[in-house]
Scaffold this motif. Structure first.
Motif, PDB file in Angstrom:
ATOM      1  N   LEU A  68      17.859  -4.085   2.819  1.00 35.81           N
ATOM      2  CA  LEU A  68      16.543  -3.964   2.195  1.00 35.81           C
ATOM      3  C   LEU A  68      16.172  -2.499   1.985  1.00 35.81           C
ATOM      4  N   LEU A  69      16.573  -1.628   2.917  1.00 34.40           N
ATOM      5  CA  LEU A  69      16.182  -0.229   2.882  1.00 34.40           C
ATOM      6  C   LEU A  69      17.020   0.592   1.905  1.00 34.40           C
ATOM      7  N   THR A  70      18.074  -0.021   1.360  1.00 38.02           N
ATOM      8  CA  THR A  70      18.897   0.676   0.367  1.00 38.02           C
ATOM      9  C   THR A  70      18.768   0.044  -1.018  1.00 38.02           C
ATOM     10  N   HIS A  71      17.690  -0.741  -1.208  1.00 35.42           N
ATOM     11  CA  HIS A  71      17.388  -1.361  -2.503  1.00 35.42           C
ATOM     12  C   HIS A  71      18.402  -2.425  -2.919  1.00 35.42           C
ATOM     13  N   HIS A  72      19.078  -3.009  -1.940  1.00 31.03           N
ATOM     14  CA  HIS A  72      19.951  -4.140  -2.227  1.00 31.03           C
ATOM     15  C   HIS A  72      19.162  -5.444  -2.091  1.00 31.03           C
ATOM     16  N   PRO A  73      19.611  -6.496  -2.748  1.00 32.91           N
ATOM     17  CA  PRO A  73      18.978  -7.805  -2.537  1.00 32.91           C
ATOM     18  C   PRO A  73      19.215  -8.259  -1.110  1.00 32.91           C
ATOM     19  N   THR A  74      18.194  -8.836  -0.504  1.00 34.02           N
ATOM     20  CA  THR A  74      18.252  -9.213   0.900  1.00 34.02           C
ATOM     21  C   THR A  74      17.778 -10.656   1.074  1.00 34.02           C
ATOM     22  N   ARG A  75      18.534 -11.423   1.811  1.00 37.00           N
ATOM     23  CA  ARG A  75      18.136 -12.800   2.086  1.00 37.00           C
ATOM     24  C   ARG A  75      16.877 -12.798   2.948  1.00 37.00           C
ATOM     25  N   PRO A  76      15.881 -13.575   2.586  1.00 35.02           N
ATOM     26  CA  PRO A  76      14.682 -13.641   3.429  1.00 35.02           C
ATOM     27  C   PRO A  76      15.011 -13.994   4.868  1.00 35.02           C
ATOM     28  N   GLY A  77      16.050 -14.810   5.073  1.00 35.48           N
ATOM     29  CA  GLY A  77      16.430 -15.211   6.417  1.00 35.48           C
ATOM     30  C   GLY A  77      16.903 -14.056   7.284  1.00 35.48           C
ATOM     31  N   ALA A  78      17.243 -12.916   6.654  1.00 41.68           N
ATOM     32  CA  ALA A  78      17.685 -11.752   7.416  1.00 41.68           C
ATOM     33  C   ALA A  78      16.511 -10.925   7.931  1.00 41.68           C
ATOM     34  N   LEU A  79      15.322 -11.184   7.415  1.00 38.61           N
ATOM     35  CA  LEU A  79      14.144 -10.438   7.843  1.00 38.61           C
ATOM     36  C   LEU A  79      13.658 -10.932   9.206  1.00 38.61           C
ATOM     37  N   TYR A  80      12.854 -10.105   9.859  1.00 37.58           N
ATOM     38  CA  TYR A  80      12.245 -10.507  11.125  1.00 37.58           C
ATOM     39  C   TYR A  80      11.396 -11.755  10.896  1.00 37.58           C
ATOM     40  N   LYS A  81      11.446 -12.702  11.825  1.00 39.55           N
ATOM     41  CA  LYS A  81      10.853 -14.027  11.626  1.00 39.55           C
ATOM     42  C   LYS A  81       9.378 -13.954  11.231  1.00 39.55           C
ATOM     43  N   ASP A  82       8.583 -13.152  11.931  1.00 38.59           N
ATOM     44  CA  ASP A  82       7.158 -13.109  11.620  1.00 38.59           C
ATOM     45  C   ASP A  82       6.897 -12.503  10.241  1.00 38.59           C
ATOM     46  N   LEU A  83       7.738 -11.559   9.819  1.00 36.01           N
ATOM     47  CA  LEU A  83       7.578 -10.965   8.491  1.00 36.01           C
ATOM     48  C   LEU A  83       8.031 -11.937   7.408  1.00 36.01           C
ATOM     49  N   ARG A  84       9.059 -12.692   7.726  1.00 32.30           N
ATOM     50  CA  ARG A  84       9.560 -13.689   6.778  1.00 32.30           C
ATOM     51  C   ARG A  84       8.470 -14.714   6.488  1.00 32.30           C
ATOM     52  N   ASN A 107      16.456 -14.094  -2.885  1.00 31.60           N
ATOM     53  CA  ASN A 107      16.583 -12.722  -2.393  1.00 31.60           C
ATOM     54  C   ASN A 107      15.260 -11.993  -2.561  1.00 31.60           C
ATOM     55  N   VAL A 108      15.044 -11.006  -1.726  1.00 33.67           N
ATOM     56  CA  VAL A 108      13.884 -10.134  -1.885  1.00 33.67           C
ATOM     57  C   VAL A 108      14.383  -8.698  -1.959  1.00 33.67           C
ATOM     58  N   TYR A 109      13.601  -7.862  -2.604  1.00 31.91           N
ATOM     59  CA  TYR A 109      13.883  -6.442  -2.702  1.00 31.91           C
ATOM     60  C   TYR A 109      12.731  -5.673  -2.064  1.00 31.91           C
ATOM     61  N   LEU A 110      12.993  -4.445  -1.689  1.00 30.11           N
ATOM     62  CA  LEU A 110      11.972  -3.628  -1.060  1.00 30.11           C
ATOM     63  C   LEU A 110      10.727  -3.548  -1.935  1.00 30.11           C
ATOM     64  N   ARG A 111      10.935  -3.449  -3.249  1.00 31.08           N
ATOM     65  CA  ARG A 111       9.804  -3.333  -4.177  1.00 31.08           C
ATOM     66  C   ARG A 111       8.932  -4.591  -4.208  1.00 31.08           C
ATOM     67  N   ASP A 112       9.477  -5.724  -3.727  1.00 22.04           N
ATOM     68  CA  ASP A 112       8.733  -6.989  -3.741  1.00 22.04           C
ATOM     69  C   ASP A 112       7.735  -7.094  -2.582  1.00 22.04           C
ATOM     70  N   LEU A 113       7.909  -6.286  -1.564  1.00 24.72           N
ATOM     71  CA  LEU A 113       7.163  -6.472  -0.332  1.00 24.72           C
ATOM     72  C   LEU A 113       5.886  -5.651  -0.285  1.00 24.72           C
ATOM     73  N   ASP A 114       4.889  -6.206   0.379  1.00 27.92           N
ATOM     74  CA  ASP A 114       3.677  -5.433   0.636  1.00 27.92           C
ATOM     75  C   ASP A 114       4.042  -4.202   1.451  1.00 27.92           C
ATOM     76  N   ARG A 115       3.289  -3.146   1.268  1.00 27.93           N
ATOM     77  CA  ARG A 115       3.581  -1.896   1.959  1.00 27.93           C
ATOM     78  C   ARG A 115       3.640  -2.068   3.475  1.00 27.93           C
TER      79      ARG A 115
END
Length: 292
Positions: A78-94, A103-111
């Protein structure tokens, strides 16, 4: 000349475990890392690209390796602007993302969510950092990350966030190291003391970067990806399934020693991670460097 550390980009790859490189009585995670660390002074953690590590896991890496051992850790996708599976994110953030996406990208997420990912990823590395075992955080940027002012600014942001741990930067977009931009790229990295990751990889592809050796910070990094004829394969083992001939490595040894003259420390990592290819080649290269 600065020190040269040679290692590989994996110690747990499935095909490595099947190759027979580990003795039969070395079967647990603790024993494997200990065995690896008895033979090499450096390893790169690639699993952190796919899923951020837990701090207790990082603590085990610290405890299972001797003093002076070094880990380079690949930045979370996520931190290198690659597509990231939501399942790889921390559970509460997911759960906060809402509607499921492939997939989600860094640009898709709230700050706030992005800040949480940064903070937790870096906090988890604290055991290695505090033990003096964290060499660098590797940011491998994707093909769609070209040379641009905004992308340069992001690299500087990555450096500032990770400080005092150095980052290293590997490109997959040819514009950074094209003939017309190479001097600008290396000058920018030197200005900000960001280590450039030199690569040996197949040429002639959209993601190909020429094998330019350059030290742009106190740390120099070289990653060997091999020369597989199946570089575009989606099978990671076909893509990196290449065993260097000793003559190829012999040609590299004096070049790496010259590079080490311009850096305090040089990390050389074999990323041809199929069976025991990386381990065999890393051992060969270490011997050649000792006599170059």
């Amino acid at each position: 000349m600065g020190s040269i550390l040679v290692g590989t980009a994996s110690w747990t790859d499935k095909t490595l475990l099947e190759s027979g490189w580990y003795p039969r009585d070395v079967t647990s995670a603790q024993e494997r890392l200990g065995y690896y660390a008895s033979r090499f002074p450096l390893v790169e953690v690639d699993s952190s690209y796919y899923s951020p590590p837990a701090e207790n896991t990082v603590s085990l890496w610290r405890d299972r390796t001797p003093a002076g051992f070094t880990f380079d850790v690949k930045a979370f996708s996520l931190l290198t602007h690659h597509p990231t599976r939501p399942g790889a994110l921390y559970k509460d953030l997911r759960e906060r993302i809402g509607e499921a996406k492939k997939n989600v990208y860094l640009r898709d997420l709230d700050r706030d969510i992005a800040e949480q990912v940064w903070d937790r990823f870096l906090a988890a590395l604290a055991p290695l950092r505090e033990a003096g075992k964290l060499g660098a955080v590797l940011f491998q940027f994707p093909q769609w990350f070209p040379i641009a002012r905004s992308n340069k600014q992001y690299i500087v942001e990555c450096k500032e966030r990770c400080a005092p741990v150095p980052i290293s930067v590997e490109f997959r977009n040819h514009t950074w190291m094209s003939e017309e931009n190479q001097a600008e790229t290396l000058g920018f990295l030197r200005e900000h003391e960001v280590p450039y990751v030199s690569v040996d990889m197949p040429q002639g592809y959209p993601t190909s970067i020429p094998p330019v050796l350059a030290a742009t910070g106190g740390l120099a990094v070289v990653r060997f990806h091999g020369h597989s004829a199946k570089w575009t394969s989606k099978d990671v083992h076909e893509r990196f399934g290449y065993l260097y001939a000793e003559d190829e490595l012999r040609d590299w040894a004096p070049k790496l020693r010259r590079l080490a003259e311009d850096a305090e420390t040089t990390h050389v990592l074999m990323n041809n991670c199929y069976r025991d290819h990386a381990q065999v080649n890393a051992a060969q290269l270490a011997r050649l460097l000792a006599h170059a």
